[in-house]
Design a protein around this motif. Structure first.
Motif, PDB file in Angstrom:
ATOM      1  N   LEU A  10      -8.916  31.889  12.638  1.00  0.00           N
ATOM      2  CA  LEU A  10      -8.094  31.071  13.534  1.00  0.00           C
ATOM      3  C   LEU A  10      -7.484  29.873  12.808  1.00  0.00           C
ATOM      4  O   LEU A  10      -6.308  29.541  13.006  1.00  0.00           O
ATOM      5  CB  LEU A  10      -8.978  30.586  14.694  1.00  0.00           C
ATOM      6  CG  LEU A  10      -8.316  29.735  15.763  1.00  0.00           C
ATOM      7  CD1 LEU A  10      -7.210  30.504  16.463  1.00  0.00           C
ATOM      8  CD2 LEU A  10      -9.358  29.259  16.777  1.00  0.00           C
ATOM      9  N   MET A  11      -8.271  29.244  11.967  1.00  0.00           N
ATOM     10  CA  MET A  11      -7.771  28.085  11.228  1.00  0.00           C
ATOM     11  C   MET A  11      -6.623  28.487  10.304  1.00  0.00           C
ATOM     12  O   MET A  11      -5.593  27.801  10.224  1.00  0.00           O
ATOM     13  CB  MET A  11      -8.930  27.458  10.432  1.00  0.00           C
ATOM     14  CG  MET A  11      -9.979  26.793  11.317  1.00  0.00           C
ATOM     15  SD  MET A  11     -11.569  26.489  10.467  1.00  0.00           S
ATOM     16  CE  MET A  11     -11.313  24.837   9.833  1.00  0.00           C
ATOM     17  N   VAL A  12      -6.810  29.621   9.621  1.00  0.00           N
ATOM     18  CA  VAL A  12      -5.757  30.092   8.714  1.00  0.00           C
ATOM     19  C   VAL A  12      -4.503  30.468   9.506  1.00  0.00           C
ATOM     20  O   VAL A  12      -3.385  30.089   9.149  1.00  0.00           O
ATOM     21  CB  VAL A  12      -6.260  31.292   7.881  1.00  0.00           C
ATOM     22  CG1 VAL A  12      -5.107  31.948   7.134  1.00  0.00           C
ATOM     23  CG2 VAL A  12      -7.347  30.835   6.913  1.00  0.00           C
TER      24      VAL A  12
ATOM     25  N   ILE B 292      -7.080  20.732   9.782  1.00  0.00           N
ATOM     26  CA  ILE B 292      -7.849  21.280  10.897  1.00  0.00           C
ATOM     27  C   ILE B 292      -9.324  21.324  10.502  1.00  0.00           C
ATOM     28  O   ILE B 292      -9.668  21.706   9.383  1.00  0.00           O
ATOM     29  CB  ILE B 292      -7.342  22.675  11.327  1.00  0.00           C
ATOM     30  CG1 ILE B 292      -8.128  23.145  12.554  1.00  0.00           C
ATOM     31  CG2 ILE B 292      -7.451  23.688  10.194  1.00  0.00           C
ATOM     32  CD1 ILE B 292      -7.489  24.315  13.256  1.00  0.00           C
ATOM     33  N   GLY B 293     -10.162  20.887  11.415  1.00  0.00           N
ATOM     34  CA  GLY B 293     -11.594  20.801  11.121  1.00  0.00           C
ATOM     35  C   GLY B 293     -12.415  21.777  11.944  1.00  0.00           C
ATOM     36  O   GLY B 293     -11.882  22.613  12.675  1.00  0.00           O
ATOM     37  N   ARG B 294     -13.705  21.653  11.819  1.00  0.00           N
ATOM     38  CA  ARG B 294     -14.646  22.443  12.624  1.00  0.00           C
ATOM     39  C   ARG B 294     -15.818  21.536  12.913  1.00  0.00           C
ATOM     40  O   ARG B 294     -16.660  21.293  12.060  1.00  0.00           O
ATOM     41  CB  ARG B 294     -15.100  23.678  11.854  1.00  0.00           C
ATOM     42  CG  ARG B 294     -15.668  24.786  12.717  1.00  0.00           C
ATOM     43  CD  ARG B 294     -17.122  24.590  13.032  1.00  0.00           C
ATOM     44  NE  ARG B 294     -17.877  24.223  11.857  1.00  0.00           N
ATOM     45  CZ  ARG B 294     -18.929  23.427  11.882  1.00  0.00           C
ATOM     46  NH1 ARG B 294     -19.359  22.920  13.009  1.00  0.00           N
ATOM     47  NH2 ARG B 294     -19.553  23.101  10.768  1.00  0.00           N
ATOM     48  N   PHE B 295     -15.774  20.907  14.087  1.00  0.00           N
ATOM     49  CA  PHE B 295     -16.845  19.990  14.475  1.00  0.00           C
ATOM     50  C   PHE B 295     -16.814  19.808  15.983  1.00  0.00           C
ATOM     51  O   PHE B 295     -15.864  20.245  16.656  1.00  0.00           O
ATOM     52  CB  PHE B 295     -16.727  18.638  13.766  1.00  0.00           C
ATOM     53  CG  PHE B 295     -15.320  18.083  13.662  1.00  0.00           C
ATOM     54  CD1 PHE B 295     -14.686  17.561  14.780  1.00  0.00           C
ATOM     55  CD2 PHE B 295     -14.638  18.082  12.448  1.00  0.00           C
ATOM     56  CE1 PHE B 295     -13.402  17.034  14.692  1.00  0.00           C
ATOM     57  CE2 PHE B 295     -13.344  17.565  12.351  1.00  0.00           C
ATOM     58  CZ  PHE B 295     -12.729  17.037  13.470  1.00  0.00           C
ATOM     59  N   SER B 296     -17.852  19.180  16.505  1.00  0.00           N
ATOM     60  CA  SER B 296     -17.942  19.047  17.959  1.00  0.00           C
ATOM     61  C   SER B 296     -17.043  17.930  18.474  1.00  0.00           C
ATOM     62  O   SER B 296     -16.701  16.991  17.759  1.00  0.00           O
ATOM     63  CB  SER B 296     -19.382  18.751  18.375  1.00  0.00           C
ATOM     64  OG  SER B 296     -19.730  17.445  17.994  1.00  0.00           O
TER      65      SER B 296
ATOM     66  N   SER C 135      -7.235  17.864  14.710  1.00  0.00           N
ATOM     67  CA  SER C 135      -7.467  19.030  15.555  1.00  0.00           C
ATOM     68  C   SER C 135      -8.621  19.811  14.942  1.00  0.00           C
ATOM     69  O   SER C 135      -8.802  19.820  13.727  1.00  0.00           O
ATOM     70  CB  SER C 135      -6.215  19.903  15.592  1.00  0.00           C
ATOM     71  OG  SER C 135      -5.129  19.142  16.099  1.00  0.00           O
ATOM     72  N   ALA C 136      -9.426  20.428  15.804  1.00  0.00           N
ATOM     73  CA  ALA C 136     -10.603  21.090  15.253  1.00  0.00           C
ATOM     74  C   ALA C 136     -11.080  22.217  16.148  1.00  0.00           C
ATOM     75  O   ALA C 136     -10.853  22.215  17.352  1.00  0.00           O
ATOM     76  CB  ALA C 136     -11.729  20.089  15.049  1.00  0.00           C
ATOM     77  N   VAL C 137     -11.753  23.162  15.527  1.00  0.00           N
ATOM     78  CA  VAL C 137     -12.472  24.180  16.265  1.00  0.00           C
ATOM     79  C   VAL C 137     -13.751  23.526  16.768  1.00  0.00           C
ATOM     80  O   VAL C 137     -14.551  23.032  15.981  1.00  0.00           O
ATOM     81  CB  VAL C 137     -12.807  25.365  15.349  1.00  0.00           C
ATOM     82  CG1 VAL C 137     -13.723  26.336  16.073  1.00  0.00           C
ATOM     83  CG2 VAL C 137     -11.538  26.053  14.879  1.00  0.00           C
TER      84      VAL C 137
ATOM     85  N   ILE D 175      -9.361  25.881  19.500  1.00  0.00           N
ATOM     86  CA  ILE D 175      -8.892  24.677  18.801  1.00  0.00           C
ATOM     87  C   ILE D 175      -8.634  23.554  19.805  1.00  0.00           C
ATOM     88  O   ILE D 175      -7.932  23.754  20.796  1.00  0.00           O
ATOM     89  CB  ILE D 175      -7.595  24.962  18.021  1.00  0.00           C
ATOM     90  CG1 ILE D 175      -7.873  25.954  16.891  1.00  0.00           C
ATOM     91  CG2 ILE D 175      -7.018  23.662  17.458  1.00  0.00           C
ATOM     92  CD1 ILE D 175      -6.652  26.317  16.073  1.00  0.00           C
ATOM     93  N   HIS D 176      -9.232  22.414  19.552  1.00  0.00           N
ATOM     94  CA  HIS D 176      -8.908  21.234  20.347  1.00  0.00           C
ATOM     95  C   HIS D 176      -7.838  20.457  19.595  1.00  0.00           C
ATOM     96  O   HIS D 176      -8.062  19.970  18.490  1.00  0.00           O
ATOM     97  CB  HIS D 176     -10.153  20.373  20.545  1.00  0.00           C
ATOM     98  CG  HIS D 176     -11.069  20.965  21.563  1.00  0.00           C
ATOM     99  ND1 HIS D 176     -11.714  20.226  22.510  1.00  0.00           N
ATOM    100  CD2 HIS D 176     -11.409  22.257  21.792  1.00  0.00           C
ATOM    101  CE1 HIS D 176     -12.442  21.041  23.267  1.00  0.00           C
ATOM    102  NE2 HIS D 176     -12.282  22.271  22.846  1.00  0.00           N
TER     103      HIS D 176
END
Lengths: 332, 332
Positions: free
Chosen positions: B160-162, B266-270, B282-284, B321-322
DNA sequence: CTGAAAGCGCTTACAG
DNA sequence: CTGAAAGCGCTTACAG
């Protein structure tokens, strides 16, 4: 299990508890049977027979803008120390802490209570006072009677921060505290620190500008800019606000200021917090882990001594500054 | 209590449980006596009689460089949902999780287990499999057989990020993952995300530079500078590393870069984490709270249905994604 | 040094 | 619709 060892249930029980002398032969056979069968006593049955559960309850108050890392430090201090002393920990996060305490107390699920994040007027306190189990508080309430209390000595922390600045030659300081709604919600430590800082500054003939900053970004960043704009001649910044502490590096970078050359800074937050945000500021450690451990120790003492009469303990930990190099003499 | 209501103990018990029809008259008298005496059943006695404790255990693995805010989110998701379903939560933080599980399982203190932060090869798993109580895992282990599993779909998150970057026109990306020691300790999700991101980038004909960054500052800040220096033509940055995410604002400021103009991120965090550090990326969402709640729901279902036979549930939450405005088309 | 028995406070078949 | 009784699995006086 007893039959496997070829002894009576009572003998097996005594062999395990060691509450009376057992012949080596029998002791060995019991030990063997225990190993063989992987026997562990049933906790419910034991609780019923002894009126002891070997469980304590930890009642949190988790507020949306509370800083999670500090909370987790308290929690781990409590659970780890409890386990070392032979207790497990029931973690209770219900909104209505008073009702939860009532429920758990009267169902005899636990041997004692640790209350986290105790407010000035805490709804859980009257319930705790009339509970049959002892309790220990993390946080100093307005009326600390009849329960053990553990907290950082916030007034001393306020004085210490001011003194540290004074000794280096600073004469004009800004203090940024938590926002007002934290105070209203029972965070008396905020004004305890601020009041004593003010007193101490007055005694020393220093100027102290005292503010409340927001509890989140980006607002708190804007707040910091405003405070610094308002007092360009201030050379020292005291922070009793985690969000402000986390926001400061950016604020200073934006303003082209360096610490401690342009501004000396001292905060009040846990080491854990500092590490996580990598904050380069000396700070009074909030000692969450240590406080959690001490609360459990006191609680277990009360549980095991059946010692509900002995006088109340109020332990206010002396603040200590962890030096991270953010304090220096002011520029000429 | 029964005598106060003038009925037998059994009748009182049935009146409370509602397990058989009771005359209105008796029911009223029992209710009255309960209120009068503040009666609550003794938890130990009930556990002994029913073989149910209405308690679940939450076994954490709290590692020094784990990000506390995420942990607390999981914990609160579990405790809150458990309470809603009528269960209390025993929080276990012992180093040796396998031994703790064994101890708690065989003493029958709880009705089930939730394992937090499950590793690729988790020492607690074999113990859980042979325990009499059911369990649910937060985190996908290498061998997920015979227990329910809840986790974010990390491969899908990588893709999704890619994809998000690709659609905006980016063709050269940098991915910063957690440090290698996190992976070695069992954090398989790190390479699950990275591998799928790489695959997806290859499918789309994109360039992806993949790195591991440190888990703390200031090292991770230096890492970011190095990665950005090494690939000046990269226009998109993917972060699967909380420390790197927290450090990035400073790094970009230092380099005089703005986001998303100079770099899409784009990140991945809460969400919780983003709020606390006020991250503008923006992040997952890692959905810690949601995952905790679902794990408890599945666990309670198994407990209450005695349903140890029904097939294993593996629920990998679809990443979302937020949007925080850090993604844009690359500069010409 | 050890065993038989009572009791902790519930729930739930078993009788009526 | 209700009661008397057994039993859950321990611990601990009480006897010997």
């Amino acid at each position: 299990m007893a039959s496997a060892a070829g002894v009576s249930r009572s003998t097996a029980s005594y062999a395990l508890s060691g509450k009376r002398t057992i012949s080596p032969d029998v002791r060995a056979r019991v030990a063997e049977a225990v190993r063989e069968l992987g026997y562990t006593p049933n906790a419910g049955a034991r609780a019923l027979a002894t009126s002891r559960t070997s469980v304590i309850a930890l009642l949190g108050r988790f507020l949306p803008d509370e800083f999670a890392p500090a909370m987790l430090q308290y929690i781990l201090g409590v659970t780890n120390r409890a386990r070392e002393l032979g207790y497990d920990t029931l973690l209770v996060s219900e909104e209505d802490g008073g009702a939860a305490l009532q429920r758990i107390s009267s169902s005899r699920m636990v041997d004692g209570f640790v209350l986290l994040n105790v407010a000035e007027k805490d709804e859980r306190l009257p319930v705790l006072r009339s509970a049959r189990q002892p309790g220990a508080l993390l946080g100093l309430p307005g009326d600390p009677s009849s329960v053990d209390v553990f907290d950082l000595d916030f007034p001393a922390a306020g004085a210490l921060m001011v003194d540290a600045m004074y000794q280096l030659g600073h004469r004009e300081l800004i203090l940024v505290s938590q926002p007002l709604h934290v105070i209203e919600r029972g965070g008396a430590y905020v004004w305890r620190l601020a009041d004593r800082a003010r007193e101490r500054a007055d005694e020393l003939g220093m100027t102290l500008h005292s503010y409340n900053g927001a509890s989140g970004q980006p607002e708190v960043g804007d707040d910091l800019h405003r405070f610094l704009d308002a007092h360009p001649s201030a050379t020292g910044l005291l922070l009793n606000n985690e969000a402000a502490s986390a926001a400061l590096p950016n604020v200073l970078a934006t303003r082209g200021m360096t610490c401690p050359e342009d501004l000396s800074v001292i905060g009040r937050f846990s080491d854990e917090f500092a590490r996580m945000f990598s904050l380069p500021y000396s700070a009074v450690d909030s000692a969450a882990d240590e406080l959690g451990r001490r609360a459990v120790e006191a609680l277990v003492r009360r549980i095991e001594d059946g010692d509900s009469a002995s006088p109340i303990h109020i332990e206010l930990i002396t603040p200590v500054i962890h030096d991270r190099g953010s304090l220096a003499a002011p520029r000429k």
